[in-house]
Scaffold this active site. Structure first.
Site, mmCIF file in Angstrom:
data_model
loop_
_atom_site.group_PDB
_atom_site.id
_atom_site.type_symbol
_atom_site.label_atom_id
_atom_site.label_comp_id
_atom_site.label_asym_id
_atom_site.label_seq_id
_atom_site.Cartn_x
_atom_site.Cartn_y
_atom_site.Cartn_z
ATOM 1 N N ASP A 67 13.605 4.955 5.012
ATOM 2 C CA ASP A 67 13.281 3.807 5.864
ATOM 3 C C ASP A 67 14.055 2.552 5.480
ATOM 4 O O ASP A 67 14.712 2.501 4.426
ATOM 5 C CB ASP A 67 11.769 3.534 5.825
ATOM 6 N N ASN A 136 -2.754 2.746 1.973
ATOM 7 C CA ASN A 136 -3.454 3.166 3.202
ATOM 8 C C ASN A 136 -3.063 4.585 3.618
ATOM 9 O O ASN A 136 -3.350 5.021 4.725
ATOM 10 C CB ASN A 136 -3.157 2.183 4.352
ATOM 11 N N HIS A 138 0.046 5.782 3.967
ATOM 12 C CA HIS A 138 1.302 5.963 4.715
ATOM 13 C C HIS A 138 2.350 6.697 3.873
ATOM 14 O O HIS A 138 2.324 6.639 2.648
ATOM 15 C CB HIS A 138 1.845 4.634 5.272
ATOM 16 N N GLU A 143 2.485 4.424 9.531
ATOM 17 C CA GLU A 143 1.202 3.799 9.264
ATOM 18 C C GLU A 143 0.074 4.566 9.958
ATOM 19 O O GLU A 143 0.323 5.355 10.883
ATOM 20 C CB GLU A 143 1.234 2.356 9.799
HETATM 21 C C1 F6R Z 1 9.481 3.428 0.659
HETATM 22 C C2 F6R Z 1 8.435 4.084 1.413
HETATM 23 C C3 F6R Z 1 6.986 3.738 1.245
HETATM 24 C C4 F6R Z 1 6.560 3.631 -0.231
HETATM 25 C C5 F6R Z 1 5.082 3.277 -0.339
HETATM 26 C C6 F6R Z 1 4.660 3.096 -1.788
HETATM 27 O O1 F6R Z 1 10.748 3.948 1.003
HETATM 28 O O2 F6R Z 1 8.733 4.912 2.197
HETATM 29 O O3 F6R Z 1 6.193 4.703 1.884
HETATM 30 O O4 F6R Z 1 6.814 4.849 -0.869
HETATM 31 O O5 F6R Z 1 4.822 2.097 0.357
HETATM 32 O O6 F6R Z 1 5.328 1.994 -2.332
HETATM 33 P P1 F6R Z 1 5.237 1.661 -3.884
HETATM 34 O O7 F6R Z 1 5.919 2.776 -4.597
HETATM 35 O O8 F6R Z 1 5.988 0.362 -4.029
HETATM 36 O O9 F6R Z 1 3.788 1.565 -4.215
#
Ligand code: F6R
Length: 261
Positions: A67, A136, A138, A143
């Site tokens: 992403d 959450n 995701h 989301e």
């Molecule tokens: C990032 C991504 C997100 C993160 C998630 C956890 O490329 O796809 O899904 O993996 O938000 O983020 P952290 O590791 O910062 O808690």
């Protein structure tokens, strides 16, 4: 789902790096799906160190990131282009032409998403997809309540995720509202998914992902449909799992070819 529980974030990074290394060593042209965020940083540091010692090479590897924010210049301190250069690409023997990250500044974002899907297909699909999980539930930036069969597309972040990610920006208002993300359908087509989670703040999402019902309210629960997902968790992230002792029992009884350590 295969569940591997380790004491702390460091030992999670260790085993996750070993899983990635296995693909780099055993596949002729491995295709890796990459994630950003704080969770995989330690794993990337371990991979860099293995690369420096000559234990692994990325020279034959292609990567696709999950992403990117829409509208952040690629050299912005919080863009995922910049993150990947800082945390991995600048320190390993990969050709930058073999790396792919969605372009959140493309003049036609919808065309960018369609082309991203095509590029993944042209490389024969993703062998190993690395994932983190949002508090959450995701994965990527898919989301809650989004489609569980979505493809790479432009999505709107929830206020919860904007709040979570504000720690990297000056304040909430600086976090872009829109992102490009691989869809859940795209992720489910990877041969193997490796999802990492560390810390108590992830424990509810982790429990819902592994042991809850499959529901768009927890997008990562779609991984229960995936043919081969490995979840690497530290004790804090695993603390709400009801079948924790069973997962440990399964790992203790792995056959030789199922071992990563
Ligand atoms: C990032 C991504 C997100 C993160 C998630 C956890 O490329 O796809 O899904 O993996 O938000 O983020 P952290 O590791 O910062 O808690």
């Amino acid at each position: 789902m295969e569940v591997i529980i380790r004491e702390n974030a460091d030992s999670c990074a260790e085993i996750a790096a070993k899983i990635v290394a296995k693909y780099l060593r055993e596949k002729k042209s491995p295709v890796l799906g990459l994630a950003t965020g704080s969770t995989p940083e330690k794993m990337y540091r371990k991979l860099i160190s293995m690369n420096e010692k000559g234990e692994i090479s990325f020279s034959h590897c292609t990567t696709f990131n999950l992403d990117e924010y829409v509208g952040l210049p690629p050299d912005h301190s919080q863009s995922y282009h910049r993150y990947m250069k800082q945390n991995l690409f600048d320190h390993i023997d990969i050709g930058m032409g073999s790396t792919h990250i969605p372009d959140g500044n493309a003049p036609d974002l919808r065309l960018e998403c369609l082309n991203y899907e095509k590029a993944i297909k042209n490389e024969g699909g993703i062998d190993l997809q690395i994932l983190g999980i949002g508090s959450n539930g995701h994965i990527g930036f898919n989301e809650p309540i989004g489609s569980l069969s979505s493809r790479t597309w432009i999505k709107i972040l929830t206020q919860n995720t904007i709040k979570d990610n504000a720690r990297f920006f000056d304040d909430d208002s600086q976090v872009p509202r829109h992102v490009i993300t691989m869809g859940i359908g795209t992720i489910l087509e990877a041969e193997h998914c490796l999802i990492l989670a560390c810390g108590k703040q992830k424990s509810m999402a982790v429990q819902a992902m592994i042991e809850g019902p499959i529901t768009s309210q927890c997008p990562s629960s779609a991984l229960q449909f995936h043919k081969r997902t490995t979840a690497v968790l530290d004790e804090d992230a695993a603390c709400l799992l009801k079948l924790k002792s069973h997962y440990k029992w399964v790992e203790e009884n792995h056959l030789d070819w199922q071992q990563y350590d």
